[in-house]
Design an enzyme around this catalytic site. Structure first.
Site, PDB file in Angstrom:
ATOM      1  N   CYS A  70       1.023  -1.377   0.022  1.00  0.00           N
ATOM      2  CA  CYS A  70      -0.039   0.080  -0.206  1.00  0.00           C
ATOM      3  C   CYS A  70       0.962   1.126  -0.038  1.00  0.00           C
ATOM      4  O   CYS A  70       1.565   1.452   1.017  1.00  0.00           O
ATOM      5  CB  CYS A  70      -0.972  -0.077   1.191  1.00  0.00           C
ATOM      6  SG  CYS A  70      -1.938   1.489   1.631  1.00  0.00           S
ATOM      7  N   CYS A 106       0.202   3.892   2.731  1.00  0.00           N
ATOM      8  CA  CYS A 106       0.569   3.236   4.092  1.00  0.00           C
ATOM      9  C   CYS A 106       2.044   3.516   4.242  1.00  0.00           C
ATOM     10  O   CYS A 106       2.619   3.931   5.497  1.00  0.00           O
ATOM     11  CB  CYS A 106       0.371   1.731   4.143  1.00  0.00           C
ATOM     12  SG  CYS A 106      -1.170   1.170   3.945  1.00  0.00           S
TER      13      CYS A 106
END
Length: 88
Positions: free
Chosen positions: A9, A12
């Site tokens: 991600c 993230c």
């Protein structure tokens, strides 16, 4: 605070160092626990995680509150103050 993330991600990976920096600024008053949703699928399911990153604020005497996606440092700091009632 719980930080639900995955290695693949992008947002993230952008949020992770920011959360580490914020945790350091609070000198032990705040703990950020990182939860890899790929390795902890049952925990992610228990919290109803459907979007990454998801940061969950868990105040002592109130219901947990979540924020989805990348959040700028100023907004995270305000949420820590408003939700967790913690100041630097």
């Amino acid at each position: 605070m719980l930080d639900f993330y995955a290695d693949w991600c992008g947002p993230c990976r952008k949020l992770s160092p920011l959360l580490e920096e914020i945790q350091g600024e609070y000198n032990g008053k705040l703990q950020v626990y990182k939860v890899d949703t790929e390795k902890s699928k049952e925990l992610a399911a228990a919290f109803g995680i459907r979007s990454l990153p998801t940061v969950i604020f868990i105040p002592m005497n109130e219901e947990p509150r979540a924020v989805l996606g990348y959040v700028p440092k100023e907004q995270l700091t305000k949420m820590i103050t408003d939700i967790l009632k913690i100041s630097k």
